[in-house]
Design a protein around this motif. Structure first.
Motif, mmCIF file in Angstrom:
data_model
loop_
_atom_site.group_PDB
_atom_site.id
_atom_site.type_symbol
_atom_site.label_atom_id
_atom_site.label_comp_id
_atom_site.label_asym_id
_atom_site.label_seq_id
_atom_site.Cartn_x
_atom_site.Cartn_y
_atom_site.Cartn_z
ATOM 1 N N UNK A 9 0.836 -1.209 0.000
ATOM 2 C CA UNK A 9 0.000 0.000 0.000
ATOM 3 C C UNK A 9 0.866 1.252 0.000
ATOM 4 N N UNK A 10 2.012 1.175 0.673
ATOM 5 C CA UNK A 10 2.921 2.317 0.761
ATOM 6 C C UNK A 10 3.554 2.632 -0.594
ATOM 7 N N UNK A 11 3.404 1.695 -1.552
ATOM 8 C CA UNK A 11 3.937 1.962 -2.889
ATOM 9 C C UNK A 11 2.921 2.631 -3.814
ATOM 10 N N UNK A 15 -1.295 10.169 -2.467
ATOM 11 C CA UNK A 15 -2.612 10.699 -2.082
ATOM 12 C C UNK A 15 -3.502 9.657 -1.412
ATOM 13 N N UNK A 16 -3.053 8.410 -1.331
ATOM 14 C CA UNK A 16 -3.845 7.378 -0.670
ATOM 15 C C UNK A 16 -3.654 7.356 0.850
ATOM 16 N N UNK A 17 -2.632 8.042 1.346
ATOM 17 C CA UNK A 17 -2.300 7.911 2.779
ATOM 18 C C UNK A 17 -1.388 9.038 3.230
ATOM 19 N N UNK A 18 -1.168 9.075 4.534
ATOM 20 C CA UNK A 18 -0.149 9.961 5.104
ATOM 21 C C UNK A 18 0.790 9.109 5.940
ATOM 22 N N UNK A 95 2.167 -2.116 8.626
ATOM 23 C CA UNK A 95 2.726 -2.650 7.396
ATOM 24 C C UNK A 95 1.971 -3.887 6.987
ATOM 25 N N UNK A 96 2.450 -4.480 5.893
ATOM 26 C CA UNK A 96 1.790 -5.656 5.352
ATOM 27 C C UNK A 96 2.789 -6.806 5.432
ATOM 28 N N UNK A 97 2.337 -7.907 6.002
ATOM 29 C CA UNK A 97 3.248 -9.032 6.161
ATOM 30 C C UNK A 97 2.807 -10.186 5.257
ATOM 31 N N UNK A 98 3.771 -10.995 4.860
ATOM 32 C CA UNK A 98 3.472 -12.123 3.982
ATOM 33 C C UNK A 98 3.810 -13.412 4.726
ATOM 34 N N UNK A 197 -9.354 3.936 -10.199
ATOM 35 C CA UNK A 197 -8.859 2.822 -11.012
ATOM 36 C C UNK A 197 -7.659 2.143 -10.327
ATOM 37 N N UNK A 198 -6.758 2.967 -9.818
ATOM 38 C CA UNK A 198 -5.579 2.394 -9.128
ATOM 39 C C UNK A 198 -5.994 1.559 -7.917
ATOM 40 N N UNK A 199 -6.983 2.081 -7.188
ATOM 41 C CA UNK A 199 -7.435 1.362 -5.998
ATOM 42 C C UNK A 199 -8.135 0.056 -6.387
ATOM 43 N N UNK A 200 -8.940 0.133 -7.448
ATOM 44 C CA UNK A 200 -9.625 -1.081 -7.925
ATOM 45 C C UNK A 200 -8.592 -2.108 -8.386
ATOM 46 N N UNK A 201 -7.581 -1.651 -9.116
ATOM 47 C CA UNK A 201 -6.525 -2.576 -9.571
ATOM 48 C C UNK A 201 -5.806 -3.205 -8.376
ATOM 49 N N UNK A 202 -5.567 -2.380 -7.367
ATOM 50 C CA UNK A 202 -4.885 -2.867 -6.161
ATOM 51 C C UNK A 202 -5.722 -3.950 -5.468
ATOM 52 N N UNK A 203 -6.990 -3.679 -5.321
ATOM 53 C CA UNK A 203 -7.879 -4.626 -4.637
ATOM 54 C C UNK A 203 -8.075 -5.904 -5.449
#
Ligand code: AMP
Ligand code: MG
Length: 497
Positions: A9-11, A15-18, A95-98, A197-203
């Motif tokens: 998400x940080x990538x 404008x998606x976050x602070x 963060x996001x963990x795998x 569109x970017x958010x939809x692609x991400x999801x």
């Protein structure tokens, strides 16, 4: 303590976050660390045995290596009205963990201090809501419902100002994804189609990769989200769960139950049951939930319309609206199918018959008219044999007018005979879907009171432990099965914001 962070998400564009750091607290102390979940996430290292170190990390005092904390921005329809900008005001995505299996999970601290989206809030959580979210979200998971999980709860050693000063806490929650319907609404309402569109692609990449290679991935994406919500809400309904604040900012695209605020499980059944102190008109009452789910999905669909059809060929957007309407109309049917198949399992029915919906509706109406306990009705039902016997008695006792439930039982038994039901098999199957233990509101309240007033977490731990096995009878734990006595009834639940 080690965790492998990937932070996709940080990538995304900024404008998606602070990017925001947690604000340290005075004296964090560990209440509970969910070892099983931690192992699943691949948390490793000797320090997981060090309670002090865990408390430092999961209060926000120490940032784990590889984490890139951020607060996401979103909007939302709250009780029907649009708020153009909300956001993680008291939550922080660490963060996001795998995991070793390649599954991605977001790890979020809730109550770790202010963010740019805190507006008038303090970015903190009171201890009560932390304990409630821990207990209920973990219970939901054990009940087989898609939900955010609870990894850690800590006290902060600081007080937060609510109606009075109360102890503060931080909960660490874990989700397949925290993006909400309101996240799409934020960018759509600003006319930022590129971001939608970017958010939809991400999801799509994260949760619905199978939709990527379809004719129109965005249409398939909406269809998949609709299906997940229909299934989720049918599950809530089948265990008597009331979310309490089904605002669009509290509906996750991943199909997980999210944002446990003034939520509660019903004791006595009522279609109109509301617990949330802020839901004065009953918008999010028990039986409104399926319809509200659809209302929220319409809001999501509206944001996706420009992605549904080429503007040159569809200048007025009629084609796009037609596509969306068709999918949204399917929701009703999907919901009904999930609900009915869930209820058939609860009633021990193997086959599908036309009159099943009537059978279910009649039972619920009799339960409502007789103030029967939701969970115990289904639990006692799952003990019964096809022949009436003394075993009917505990069930009958839940109803003020036992003759009505007796008449219903005769119809149910006839139905069982018609499909040559075998007692033992049916009982086992029913007992695997009808819980004995749910997080009853009065038990949660007791646990919170003891923790807040006396810094004693024993009731919290006992309740949490019983809820780990909601479908197994636990000798000596009968108390946790029971509805509240009249002086224990909790009439309202609070957000605690
Ligand atoms: P919720 O009731 O958790 O769905 O919150 C609705 C909105 O209010 C979200 O944007 C939250 O981030 C924000 N919010 C809730 N509680 C707080 C708090 N204590 N401090 C700052 N913002 C908050
Ligand atoms: Mg929320």
């Amino acid at each position: 303590m080690d965790l492998k962070f990937e932070n996709s998400f940080a990538q995304l564009p900024s404008y998606f976050y602070s990017r925001t750091q947690a604000t340290a607290v005075k004296d964090p102390k560990l209440i509970i660390f969910n070892q099983t979940l931690a192992e699943q996430l691949g948390v490793s290292g000797d320090l997981t045995n060090d309670n002090n170190h865990l408390a430092q990390i999961f209060s926000g005092n120490l940032c784990p290596t590889g984490a890139e904390p951020l607060a996401t921005v979103y909007a939302g329809h709250q009780f029907g009205g649009f708020s153009p900008q909300l956001g993680d005001g008291r939550a922080l995505l660490l963060g996001e963990t795998v995991t070793a299996n390649g599954e991605h999970f977001d790890i979020q601290l809730k109550g770790a201090g202010p963010t740019p989206y805190s507006r008038n809030g303090d970015g903190r959580s009171a201890l009560g809501p932390v304990l409630r979210e821990y207990l209920v979200s973990e219970a939901m998971h054990k009940l087989g419902v898609e939900t955010t999980r609870a990894l850690v709860a800590v006290t902060t050693g600081e007080e937060v100002a609510r109606e009075r000063l109360v102890a503060g806490g931080v909960i660490t929650r874990v989700a397949k994804g925290f993006v909400r319907v309101g996240s799409f609404e934020y960018f759509s309402s600003q006319g930022n189609q590129e971001a939608v569109k970017q958010l939809a692609d991400y999801e799509i990449a994260r949760h619905f990769p199978e939709t990527k290679n379809t004719d129109n991935p965005y249409v398939a994406f909406l269809a998949a989200v609709i299906d997940k919500q229909a299934k989720l809400i049918a599950q809530w309904m089948s265990i008597g769960f009331i979310h309490g604040v089904m605002n669009t900012d509290n509906m996750a695209i991943s199909g997980e139950t999210i944002d446990y605020g003034p939520c509660a499980f019903m004791d006595e059944f009522s279609h109109k049951r509301v617990y949330s102190s802020i839901d004065r008109n009953g918008r999010y009452a028990y039986s409104n939930q399926p319809q509200i789910g659809q209302w929220n999905l319409v809001r999501l669909a509206e944001t996706l319309l420009p992605l549904f059809a080429n503007r040159d060929k569809d200048p007025e957007g009629k084609v796009a609206v037609g596509i969306a309407e068709e999918l949204l109309n399917d929701y009703q049917e999907k919901y009904q199918a999930y609900w009915l198949s869930g209820l058939r399992r609860k009633l021990g029915l193997r086959t599908a018959q036309e009159q099943d919906l009537t059978l279910v509706d009649n039972l619920l109406n009799i339960m409502e008219q007789n103030n029967a306990d939701f969970t115990l009705t289904f639990y006692y039902l799952s003990q019964l044999s096809e022949e009436g016997s003394a075993k009917d008695e505990p069930l009958q006792k839940l109803f003020t007018q036992p003759n009505e439930i007796n008449t219903w039982l005769t119809t149910w038994r006839k139905r069982l005979a018609d499909e040559s039901s075998i007692d033992k098999k049916r009982q086992t199957s029913m007992q695997s879907v009808n819980p004995i233990y749910i997080p009853r509101n009065h038990q949660i309240e007791k646990a919170i009171r003891l923790a807040e007033d006396q810094n004693d977490f024993s009731a919290f731990h006992s309740l949490n432990s019983v809820l780990q096995n909601p479908f197994s009878y636990q000798p000596g734990k009968e108390n946790y099965m029971l509805p509240p006595k009249s002086d224990e009834v909790v009439h309202q639940t609070f957000c605690g914001t």
